[in-house]
Design an enzyme around this catalytic site. Structure first.
Site, mmCIF file in Angstrom:
data_model
loop_
_atom_site.group_PDB
_atom_site.id
_atom_site.type_symbol
_atom_site.label_atom_id
_atom_site.label_comp_id
_atom_site.label_asym_id
_atom_site.label_seq_id
_atom_site.Cartn_x
_atom_site.Cartn_y
_atom_site.Cartn_z
ATOM 1 C CG HIS A 225 -2.171 -0.927 1.091
ATOM 2 N ND1 HIS A 225 -3.170 -0.755 0.453
ATOM 3 C CD2 HIS A 225 -2.096 -2.228 1.630
ATOM 4 C CE1 HIS A 225 -4.149 -1.876 0.566
ATOM 5 N NE2 HIS A 225 -3.510 -2.763 1.229
ATOM 6 C CG ASP A 306 -3.225 -3.824 4.811
ATOM 7 O OD1 ASP A 306 -2.209 -3.127 5.105
ATOM 8 O OD2 ASP A 306 -4.346 -3.710 4.128
ATOM 9 C CD GLU A 307 -5.826 -5.768 1.211
ATOM 10 O OE1 GLU A 307 -6.820 -6.236 0.860
ATOM 11 O OE2 GLU A 307 -5.395 -4.576 1.042
ATOM 12 C CB SER A 308 2.856 -7.038 1.876
ATOM 13 O OG SER A 308 2.403 -5.749 2.602
#
Length: 503
Positions: A225, A306-308
């Site tokens: 992100h 998150d969401e790496s």
């Protein structure tokens, strides 16, 4: 409309006994006690009823506010409305929450305004009751954030998580890295206008939150992100990883794919990563954490995690270890999304935030449990119950559906301690996040947040065994909040499942 229940209080108190009738509100009523609490009460009563309480200048007051630590546990209070009013807080926060309960007892009928008579003893179930506002996907200015603080703290939330950075924008000035706000703050999702907070802006938000007994938790999302960082400092961020899923989703939404070094206005995830093996990356992290820590009196700095999806696992683990250590070095407790629990070396005491489903999938249980094993604890934000950016119904114009369609009852009927196989004592509390992909205005935010935030307020505050802690009671008590929200200008969604009151 006549309310089926005599005491329309949300969240439900630990103990409440209804008295007979009402104590009339008059323009001659005087209030005594700590000046901040007394002024907050007088101002709220005036906004609601047009009647201004006066400050007691010696003599006896009809509304008495005071603090006595012996009355309850932290944040608790006792409230009595009989022939006069007394609120005793265990601390200043408890006094504030007692005032919020009294305001819910303020009602209008054909005889005018009055307080429903009652005796209340109350204290929170969880010490950590939070909401999150994403100011990165769409930006909300200082006054809008302060309004959000006012409306959520009235429901006894005591933490505000500000998501200050994401692929679409960077929202706080950092002296050591000025290009972040010069080059990476101007736009939002779909090219809508952006913005950022100066350090004085951020201090104003923190101070306003403190006046409502809210702790601000700033988040800089790392190592994924992070596309916006690369717009300002391309050398810190890898080229985007374009997966088949991202390409398909971008095409479906008509959004351009991310390009390294250029502003990104889509809302696809998982494509960005800082450069893990560049020492300059950790200089950046240290400077950002230090400057934000200096501005933040609360104990936490949230560093994302998150969401790496574009970061190799070994690199992610290395970054998690170093980034959490930096937060500790700067005197704060790190908070991270539950994926960071996959890293063996996260700093001891790091707090995890679980955003998986009520029935965990894949490795989510183990990742969350690892925070506890490392001496930390957990905040529960189960996405299919607690995410405020999900739609109420399939055809609702705002929000998304990737986690679930969440009506008010679904938001209410979940138990934070039943999701993960960890001791109940490891659960600090709950947080209800609002991600802002689809919300351009504060009014649109409020439509997604209210009334579901009230459901989460009760989940976080009220004891499971409270007599009124059930859906049928809650829906009626919730409906009675409509006059308060209207008086405060809150643009709530009038969900069909709730019997809304007009008084």
């Amino acid at each position: 409309m006549v309310l089926p229940l005599p005491l329309p209080l949300v969240p439900a108190p630990v103990s409440v006994v209804a008295g007979d009738g009402r104590l009339p509100l008059t323009a001659t009523m005087r209030v005594s006690g700590p000046s901040v609490a007394a002024d907050q009460l007088a101002s709220a009563v005036e906004r609601r009823s047009g009647i201004r309480l006066s400050a007691a200048e010696g003599g006896e007051a009809e509304i008495r506010l005071r603090v006595d630590p012996a009355i309850s546990a932290a944040e608790g209070y006792a409230l009595t409305v009989a022939d006069d009013v007394e609120i005793v807080g265990a601390d200043d926060a408890g006094l504030f929450y007692g005032v919020q309960t009294l305001l819910q007892l303020l009602r209008e009928d054909d005889g005018g305004w009055g307080f429903l008579r009652a005796e209340v003893a109350d204290q929170p179930r969880f010490g950590r009751r939070g909401v999150m506002l994403d100011v990165a996907r769409h930006f909300f200015d200082v006054d809008e954030v302060k309004s959000f603080i006012d409306s959520t703290s009235a429901l006894k939330f005591n933490h505000l998580h500000l998501h200050l950075s994401d692929d679409q924008g960077w929202r706080i000035h950092i002296d050591a890295w000025p290009k972040l706000t010069e080059l990476s703050s101007a736009t939002s999702v779909d090219g809508h206008p952006g913005g950022f907070y100066t350090k004085d802006d951020y201090r104003e938000i923190v101070a306003h939150a403190a006046s409502r007994h809210m702790v601000v938790i700033p988040e800089i999302d790392l190592p994924g992100h992070t596309h916006a960082i690369g717009v300002a400092y391309p050398e810190l961020v890898e080229a985007p990883v374009i997966s088949e899923g991202l390409a398909a989703e971008s095409e479906r939404l008509g959004q351009a794919l991310p390009v390294h070094g250029r502003t990104y206005t889509g809302w696809g995830v998982g494509h960005s990563s800082v450069r893990i093996h560049e020492e300059r990356t950790y200089e950046f992290v240290r400077d950002v954490v230090r400057e934000i820590a200096e501005l933040t009196p609360g104990p936490y700095i949230h560093i994302g995690g998150d969401e790496s999806l574009g970061t190799p696992k070994d690199d992610f683990d290395l970054f998690a270890e170093r980034a959490t250590a930096i937060v500790i070095e700067e005197g704060k407790t790190p908070v991270a999304w539950h994926e960071m629990g996959s890293a063996d070396g996260i700093a001891e005491g790091t707090v995890g935030q679980y955003w998986g489903m009520k029935v965990p999938r894949g490795s989510h249980t183990a990742e969350a449990a690892h925070f506890v094993e490392r001496g930390g604890a957990l905040i529960m934000s189960a996405a299919d119950a607690a995410y405020l950016d999900m739609k109420y119904t399939e055809d609702y114009p705002l929000g998304l559906t990737w986690a679930a369609v969440i009506d008010v009852r679904t938001a209410y009927e979940w138990e934070p301690t039943a999701v993960l196989a960890v001791p109940d004592a490891a659960i600090l509390g709950i947080e209800a996040p609002l991600w802002s992909e689809t919300t351009r205005t504060l009014g649109e935010v409020e439509q997604l947040v209210f009334p579901r935030a009230a459901a989460h307020a009760e989940v976080g505050w009220s004891p499971q065994e409270a007599p009124e802690r059930n859906w049928e009671s809650f829906r009626v008590r919730l409906g009675a909040q409509a006059p308060l929200w209207k008086a405060e200008g809150v643009e709530f969604h009038p969900a069909d499942e709730i019997p809304w009151s007009d008084r």
